[in-house]
Design a protein around this motif. Structure first.
Motif, mmCIF file in Angstrom:
data_model
loop_
_atom_site.group_PDB
_atom_site.id
_atom_site.type_symbol
_atom_site.label_atom_id
_atom_site.label_comp_id
_atom_site.label_asym_id
_atom_site.label_seq_id
_atom_site.Cartn_x
_atom_site.Cartn_y
_atom_site.Cartn_z
ATOM 1 N N ALA A 45 5.061 36.490 5.255
ATOM 2 C CA ALA A 45 4.911 36.001 3.888
ATOM 3 C C ALA A 45 3.494 36.183 3.367
ATOM 4 O O ALA A 45 3.300 36.491 2.200
ATOM 5 C CB ALA A 45 5.308 34.525 3.813
ATOM 6 N N ARG A 73 2.449 37.871 -0.117
ATOM 7 C CA ARG A 73 1.664 37.175 -1.140
ATOM 8 C C ARG A 73 0.438 37.985 -1.537
ATOM 9 O O ARG A 73 0.062 38.021 -2.708
ATOM 10 C CB ARG A 73 1.248 35.792 -0.613
ATOM 11 C CG ARG A 73 2.401 34.819 -0.452
ATOM 12 C CD ARG A 73 1.952 33.532 0.202
ATOM 13 N NE ARG A 73 3.088 32.677 0.519
ATOM 14 C CZ ARG A 73 2.997 31.570 1.245
ATOM 15 N NH1 ARG A 73 1.823 31.188 1.713
ATOM 16 N NH2 ARG A 73 4.078 30.842 1.496
ATOM 17 N N HIS A 118 3.426 33.768 -4.715
ATOM 18 C CA HIS A 118 4.562 33.757 -3.784
ATOM 19 C C HIS A 118 5.843 34.251 -4.451
ATOM 20 O O HIS A 118 6.673 34.885 -3.797
ATOM 21 C CB HIS A 118 4.791 32.345 -3.246
ATOM 22 C CG HIS A 118 5.870 32.278 -2.215
ATOM 23 N ND1 HIS A 118 5.665 32.585 -0.883
ATOM 24 C CD2 HIS A 118 7.196 31.965 -2.322
ATOM 25 C CE1 HIS A 118 6.794 32.452 -0.217
ATOM 26 N NE2 HIS A 118 7.743 32.081 -1.068
ATOM 27 N N GLU A 147 8.423 36.266 0.682
ATOM 28 C CA GLU A 147 8.890 36.112 2.059
ATOM 29 C C GLU A 147 9.393 37.422 2.643
ATOM 30 O O GLU A 147 8.976 37.863 3.699
ATOM 31 C CB GLU A 147 10.000 35.052 2.114
ATOM 32 C CG GLU A 147 10.374 34.632 3.527
ATOM 33 C CD GLU A 147 9.245 33.853 4.201
ATOM 34 O OE1 GLU A 147 9.102 34.011 5.423
ATOM 35 O OE2 GLU A 147 8.530 33.114 3.514
#
Length: 224
Positions: free
Chosen positions: A48, A52, A120, A140
């Motif tokens: 993740a 990001r 995110h 993710e």
């Protein structure tokens, strides 16, 4: 040739490390290529933090209004729309959500990123030639949460189905192109020395007068 040396050469041949002539079967990858491979593998495995970094880098690159990458020999431009979600792993605030037409480019969002938060989840508009796609991406696994494809040109049901599948494949390929562009930069020598400092300046508003291209594009997008 000693027995031990002969045994090592035979073992190397059996592993496929050398050919029948004793030469290496593959050229050694340079350091940059190795780093790109590691970054690509980490991203595909659902790291993740790297997703990001990608979305944060993409937000920074998109504000100028210039194409971020070339797709099928045509510039691919990106505009962040509406809601954006930032997340971090430490600090008093570990998640921030902002809404509004220009929320992703707002001072509040940039300040949040300067304090350690990264993008995110976001809604993006990808413009390629005369076609515009909208997609929501999550860091993710860079999953496509929701997408809006360009208007279909075909009138027959069968043709429309084929056209829709083609456009969906194009959207997926565009995202891959953007990811590859990021990986090339992330694994390069300029990342820590040039790119990260430039992004930090942008987060802190130290670039002087900010360009208004994103605002104009957002207004134009809303009129479509």
């Amino acid at each position: 040739m000693g027995k031990r040396e002969q045994a090592r050469e035979e073992a190397a041949f059996m592993r496929g490390d050398v050919g029948v002539d004793g030469a290496a079967t593959e050229e050694k990858q340079d350091a940059a290529e190795v780093e790109r491979g590691k970054a690509r593998e980490a991203l595909l495995r659902g790291k993740a933090y790297l997703g990001r970094e990608f979305l944060t880098w993409l937000l920074w690159r998109s504000e100028s209004g210039e194409p971020v990458a070339a797709f099928e020999k045509t510039g691919l431009s990106v505009l962040f729309l509406g809601r954006v979600v930032l997340k971090g792993i430490s600090g008093d605030v570990t998640e921030l959500s902002a809404r509004g037409a220009m929320a992703p480019y707002s001072e509040q969002v940039r300040q949040g990123m300067d304090r350690g938060l990264l993008v995110h989840q976001a809604r993006l508009m990808l413009t390629h030639g005369e076609k515009a796609y909208e997609v929501t991406l999550d860091a993710e696994f860079l999953d496509i949460r929701a997408a809006k494809l360009p208007a279909l040109m075909s009138e027959e049901d069968d043709s429309r189905t084929g056209e829709r599948l083609y456009l969906a494949e194009q959207l997926s390929a565009m995202i891959t192109t953007l990811v590859e562009a990021f990986i090339a930069v992330r694994a390069g020598r300029t990342w820590s020395k040039q790119v990260v400092p430039a992004m930090k300046e942008w987060m802190r508003g130290e670039e002087g007068t900010r360009k208004q291209t994103a605002l104009q594009r957002a207004a134009s997008a809303r009129k479509r």
